[in-house]
Design a protein around this motif. Sequence first.
Motif, PDB file in Angstrom:
ATOM      1  N   ASP A 126       0.804  -1.229   0.000  1.00 26.56           N
ATOM      2  CA  ASP A 126       0.000   0.000   0.000  1.00 26.56           C
ATOM      3  C   ASP A 126       0.836   1.278   0.000  1.00 26.56           C
ATOM      4  OD1 ASP A 126      -2.340  -1.368  -0.118  1.00 26.56           O
ATOM      5  OD2 ASP A 126      -2.594  -1.475   2.064  1.00 26.56           O
ATOM      6  N   TYR A 127       1.886   1.298   0.824  1.00 28.51           N
ATOM      7  CA  TYR A 127       2.661   2.541   0.935  1.00 28.51           C
ATOM      8  C   TYR A 127       3.312   2.915  -0.396  1.00 28.51           C
ATOM      9  CZ  TYR A 127       6.270  -1.006   1.624  1.00 28.51           C
ATOM     10  OH  TYR A 127       7.065  -2.108   1.487  1.00 28.51           O
ATOM     11  N   ALA A 128       3.547   1.890  -1.253  1.00 28.66           N
ATOM     12  CA  ALA A 128       4.239   2.160  -2.522  1.00 28.66           C
ATOM     13  C   ALA A 128       3.288   2.662  -3.599  1.00 28.66           C
ATOM     14  CB  ALA A 128       4.955   0.919  -3.009  1.00 28.66           C
ATOM     15  N   THR A 129       1.998   2.872  -3.242  1.00 26.84           N
ATOM     16  CA  THR A 129       1.079   3.437  -4.222  1.00 26.84           C
ATOM     17  C   THR A 129       1.066   4.966  -4.094  1.00 26.84           C
ATOM     18  OG1 THR A 129      -0.749   3.164  -2.688  1.00 26.84           O
ATOM     19  CG2 THR A 129      -0.358   1.394  -4.243  1.00 26.84           C
ATOM     20  N   HIS A 130       1.848   5.500  -3.167  1.00 22.93           N
ATOM     21  CA  HIS A 130       2.015   6.953  -3.046  1.00 22.93           C
ATOM     22  C   HIS A 130       2.644   7.482  -4.347  1.00 22.93           C
ATOM     23  CE1 HIS A 130       3.647  10.806  -1.787  1.00 22.93           C
ATOM     24  NE2 HIS A 130       2.846  10.759  -0.739  1.00 22.93           N
ATOM     25  N   PRO A 131       2.142   8.632  -4.840  1.00 24.05           N
ATOM     26  CA  PRO A 131       2.629   9.138  -6.131  1.00 24.05           C
ATOM     27  C   PRO A 131       4.143   9.284  -6.219  1.00 24.05           C
ATOM     28  CG  PRO A 131       0.727  10.388  -5.419  1.00 24.05           C
ATOM     29  CD  PRO A 131       1.042   9.444  -4.300  1.00 24.05           C
ATOM     30  N   MET A 132       4.829   9.551  -5.101  1.00 21.47           N
ATOM     31  CA  MET A 132       6.270   9.775  -5.220  1.00 21.47           C
ATOM     32  C   MET A 132       7.016   8.481  -5.570  1.00 21.47           C
ATOM     33  SD  MET A 132       7.844  10.398  -1.431  1.00 21.47           S
ATOM     34  CE  MET A 132       7.750   9.178  -0.123  1.00 21.47           C
ATOM     35  N   TYR A 133       6.306   7.350  -5.440  1.00 24.83           N
ATOM     36  CA  TYR A 133       6.930   6.090  -5.840  1.00 24.83           C
ATOM     37  C   TYR A 133       6.810   5.869  -7.355  1.00 24.83           C
ATOM     38  CZ  TYR A 133       7.750   4.538  -1.074  1.00 24.83           C
ATOM     39  OH  TYR A 133       8.237   4.417   0.200  1.00 24.83           O
ATOM     40  N   CYS A 134       6.214   6.851  -8.045  1.00 20.64           N
ATOM     41  CA  CYS A 134       6.032   6.756  -9.496  1.00 20.64           C
ATOM     42  C   CYS A 134       7.313   7.106 -10.255  1.00 20.64           C
ATOM     43  CB  CYS A 134       4.949   7.740  -9.938  1.00 20.64           C
ATOM     44  SG  CYS A 134       3.471   6.943 -10.504  1.00 20.64           S
ATOM     45  N   LEU A 135       8.206   7.845  -9.582  1.00 15.40           N
ATOM     46  CA  LEU A 135       9.311   8.500 -10.296  1.00 15.40           C
ATOM     47  C   LEU A 135      10.227   7.537 -11.036  1.00 15.40           C
ATOM     48  CD1 LEU A 135       9.968  11.159  -7.565  1.00 15.40           C
ATOM     49  CD2 LEU A 135       9.279  11.626  -9.907  1.00 15.40           C
ATOM     50  N   GLY A 136      10.523   6.399 -10.404  1.00 13.50           N
ATOM     51  CA  GLY A 136      11.382   5.427 -11.069  1.00 13.50           C
ATOM     52  C   GLY A 136      10.741   4.915 -12.353  1.00 13.50           C
ATOM     53  N   GLY A 137       9.452   4.592 -12.259  1.00 13.64           N
ATOM     54  CA  GLY A 137       8.720   4.121 -13.432  1.00 13.64           C
ATOM     55  C   GLY A 137       8.659   5.192 -14.507  1.00 13.64           C
ATOM     56  N   LEU A 138       8.495   6.460 -14.070  1.00 17.13           N
ATOM     57  CA  LEU A 138       8.467   7.571 -15.018  1.00 17.13           C
ATOM     58  C   LEU A 138       9.799   7.705 -15.740  1.00 17.13           C
ATOM     59  CD1 LEU A 138       6.611  10.712 -13.649  1.00 17.13           C
ATOM     60  CD2 LEU A 138       6.022   9.179 -15.518  1.00 17.13           C
ATOM     61  N   ALA A 139      10.885   7.579 -14.977  1.00 19.96           N
ATOM     62  CA  ALA A 139      12.211   7.662 -15.596  1.00 19.96           C
ATOM     63  C   ALA A 139      12.355   6.572 -16.656  1.00 19.96           C
ATOM     64  CB  ALA A 139      13.305   7.532 -14.542  1.00 19.96           C
ATOM     65  N   PHE A 140      11.847   5.369 -16.337  1.00 14.29           N
ATOM     66  CA  PHE A 140      11.926   4.268 -17.300  1.00 14.29           C
ATOM     67  C   PHE A 140      11.070   4.565 -18.533  1.00 14.29           C
ATOM     68  CE2 PHE A 140      10.605  -0.128 -18.667  1.00 14.29           C
ATOM     69  CZ  PHE A 140      11.826  -0.446 -19.228  1.00 14.29           C
ATOM     70  N   ALA A 141       9.868   5.131 -18.304  1.00 12.89           N
ATOM     71  CA  ALA A 141       9.013   5.501 -19.435  1.00 12.89           C
ATOM     72  C   ALA A 141       9.723   6.531 -20.310  1.00 12.89           C
ATOM     73  CB  ALA A 141       7.680   6.058 -18.923  1.00 12.89           C
ATOM     74  N   ALA A 142      10.386   7.503 -19.673  1.00 13.05           N
ATOM     75  CA  ALA A 142      11.126   8.519 -20.425  1.00 13.05           C
ATOM     76  C   ALA A 142      12.267   7.871 -21.204  1.00 13.05           C
ATOM     77  CB  ALA A 142      11.672   9.578 -19.475  1.00 13.05           C
ATOM     78  N   PHE A 143      12.902   6.887 -20.592  1.00 17.35           N
ATOM     79  CA  PHE A 143      13.986   6.166 -21.271  1.00 17.35           C
ATOM     80  C   PHE A 143      13.471   5.481 -22.541  1.00 17.35           C
ATOM     81  CE2 PHE A 143      16.606   2.201 -21.621  1.00 17.35           C
ATOM     82  CZ  PHE A 143      17.793   2.813 -21.984  1.00 17.35           C
ATOM     83  N   LEU A 144      12.318   4.813 -22.417  1.00 22.03           N
ATOM     84  CA  LEU A 144      11.727   4.145 -23.580  1.00 22.03           C
ATOM     85  C   LEU A 144      11.386   5.158 -24.674  1.00 22.03           C
ATOM     86  CD1 LEU A 144       9.352   1.529 -21.884  1.00 22.03           C
ATOM     87  CD2 LEU A 144      11.649   1.181 -22.827  1.00 22.03           C
ATOM     88  N   LEU A 145      10.870   6.317 -24.244  1.00 15.26           N
ATOM     89  CA  LEU A 145      10.532   7.368 -25.199  1.00 15.26           C
ATOM     90  C   LEU A 145      11.795   7.869 -25.910  1.00 15.26           C
ATOM     91  CD1 LEU A 145       7.920   9.023 -25.964  1.00 15.26           C
ATOM     92  CD2 LEU A 145       8.922  10.845 -24.605  1.00 15.26           C
ATOM     93  N   GLN A 146      12.894   7.984 -25.169  1.00 11.54           N
ATOM     94  CA  GLN A 146      14.160   8.415 -25.758  1.00 11.54           C
ATOM     95  C   GLN A 146      14.627   7.421 -26.820  1.00 11.54           C
ATOM     96  OE1 GLN A 146      13.778  11.465 -24.733  1.00 11.54           O
ATOM     97  NE2 GLN A 146      15.978  11.668 -24.899  1.00 11.54           N
ATOM     98  N   ILE A 147      14.447   6.135 -26.534  1.00 11.44           N
ATOM     99  CA  ILE A 147      14.839   5.124 -27.508  1.00 11.44           C
ATOM    100  C   ILE A 147      13.979   5.235 -28.768  1.00 11.44           C
ATOM    101  CG2 ILE A 147      14.894   2.634 -27.958  1.00 11.44           C
ATOM    102  CD1 ILE A 147      15.896   2.224 -25.202  1.00 11.44           C
ATOM    103  N   ALA A 148      12.664   5.386 -28.564  1.00 15.23           N
ATOM    104  CA  ALA A 148      11.756   5.472 -29.715  1.00 15.23           C
ATOM    105  C   ALA A 148      12.075   6.696 -30.566  1.00 15.23           C
ATOM    106  CB  ALA A 148      10.309   5.514 -29.220  1.00 15.23           C
ATOM    107  N   THR A 149      12.158   7.875 -29.923  1.00 12.97           N
ATOM    108  CA  THR A 149      12.413   9.090 -30.695  1.00 12.97           C
ATOM    109  C   THR A 149      13.836   9.082 -31.262  1.00 12.97           C
ATOM    110  OG1 THR A 149      12.950  10.229 -28.628  1.00 12.97           O
ATOM    111  CG2 THR A 149      10.745  10.562 -29.511  1.00 12.97           C
ATOM    112  N   GLY A 150      14.770   8.494 -30.504  1.00  9.93           N
ATOM    113  CA  GLY A 150      16.154   8.409 -30.982  1.00  9.93           C
ATOM    114  C   GLY A 150      16.266   7.576 -32.245  1.00  9.93           C
ATOM    115  N   ILE A 151      15.533   6.465 -32.294  1.00  9.71           N
ATOM    116  CA  ILE A 151      15.554   5.623 -33.495  1.00  9.71           C
ATOM    117  C   ILE A 151      15.005   6.398 -34.686  1.00  9.71           C
ATOM    118  CG2 ILE A 151      14.448   3.614 -34.567  1.00  9.71           C
ATOM    119  CD1 ILE A 151      14.760   2.195 -31.859  1.00  9.71           C
ATOM    120  N   LEU A 152      13.898   7.142 -34.439  1.00  5.94           N
ATOM    121  CA  LEU A 152      13.313   7.931 -35.530  1.00  5.94           C
ATOM    122  C   LEU A 152      14.299   8.988 -36.030  1.00  5.94           C
ATOM    123  CD1 LEU A 152       9.656   8.371 -34.247  1.00  5.94           C
ATOM    124  CD2 LEU A 152      10.480   6.891 -36.090  1.00  5.94           C
ATOM    125  N   LEU A 153      14.973   9.678 -35.113  1.00  4.39           N
ATOM    126  CA  LEU A 153      15.953  10.685 -35.525  1.00  4.39           C
ATOM    127  C   LEU A 153      17.098  10.033 -36.306  1.00  4.39           C
ATOM    128  CD1 LEU A 153      16.179  12.874 -32.288  1.00  4.39           C
ATOM    129  CD2 LEU A 153      15.196  13.539 -34.479  1.00  4.39           C
TER     130      LEU A 153
END
Lengths: 139, 234
Positions: free
Chosen positions: B46-73
């Motif tokens: 339960d405690y890990a459903t606090h929004p501040m525990y989202c940041l690691g997942g967000l960083a990973f999502a941003a990483f995936l986005l970097q790979i996708a846009t990087g491939i396109l570039l």
Amino acid sequence: MEEKEKVEGWPFIPNHLLMEAFAATIMIAGLIFLATYFPTPLGDPADPFTTLTPIFPEWYFLPLFGFLKFWIWDIGPISAKVIGVLAPGVFGLILLLLPFWDKGEEYHPSKRKKGIALMIIMAIMLVLFSYYSIITEVV
Amino acid sequence: MGIIQKVIDFFDERYFKYVDTPGWKPTVPNNMKDFLEGVMKKPIPDYATHPMYCLGGLAFAAFLLQIATGILLGMYYKPTPEAAYESVKFIMTQVYMGSLIRGLHAWGANIFIAAIVLHTFRVFLTGSYKKPRELTWVLGVSVLGLSLFEGFTGYLLPWDQLAYWATTVGLQIAGTVPVVGDIIVQLLQGGPTVGPNTLSRFYIIHVVLLPLTIMGILAIKFLMIRRQGISGGL
């Protein structure tokens, strides 16, 4: 099966993944907004014979630049410049080795005075040296 | 007890023999249904459903986005001093949605690093790096360092004035590091000044070396987080 009832919390899929996807969607929406209204500029072509001044580094290198400008004192045989470039390495090393220094059983911030003090000091250093880097003209 | 046994015990205690959730058996399943169930139904406390525990997942999502846009570039970008600038200009003016993709990649880099920095502070604040998760922290700090390097190498690629001179200054600073400074500059710059070698080295570091390394580290990191569970008990 009886044992599994001890497990608390919600399942990773779908609940947690949905929350992450929700956050990621907001992030991507924000990125599309930024990329649309604040497009990334492309300056003049690189010219090795015309020095560009001033040069603004990315924000995440500001603390590094700031400290380099701030520290002007030699310590014994070590010149100020060397201290300036080694400091970020020391900073990184402290961060890297943190778990082997702040051991203890406690997790709550109020019961980890040493660890939290270090965190606040490091955060203040990052902000202050970034600020210093901005107010002084960058090389 | 020999040193090897000590190392084995270190990893056993933290990973191979560690059980975070009572009733959750970390055994390797011998059929697909159990495997999928293990992957999907792993409980998030339960405690890990606090929004501040989202940041690691967000960083990973941003990483995936970097790979996708990087491939396109990468489909239009040409890593040579003669063609780099023009290819970026082509992306910005001619390629369908090219300027949006480049903007997403540049802004995404900032968000990626910002998310990692904030995530680092969250883990710092909650003391989540404590035993048995010391190595997870060490891996995370490594990713932070590597992504700063990603930012530095990516900055040169457009080959405009800012890119050129920011890299020149950056490498000058790296050159003042005692003992290894000269070697670092030689390896990265590949010549007396920033030139063609620098561009191809930065390019291959930016699009192959660092992304692959980060992916490898993240894979190990996620396996460890899976086994050790999310730290809590504040």
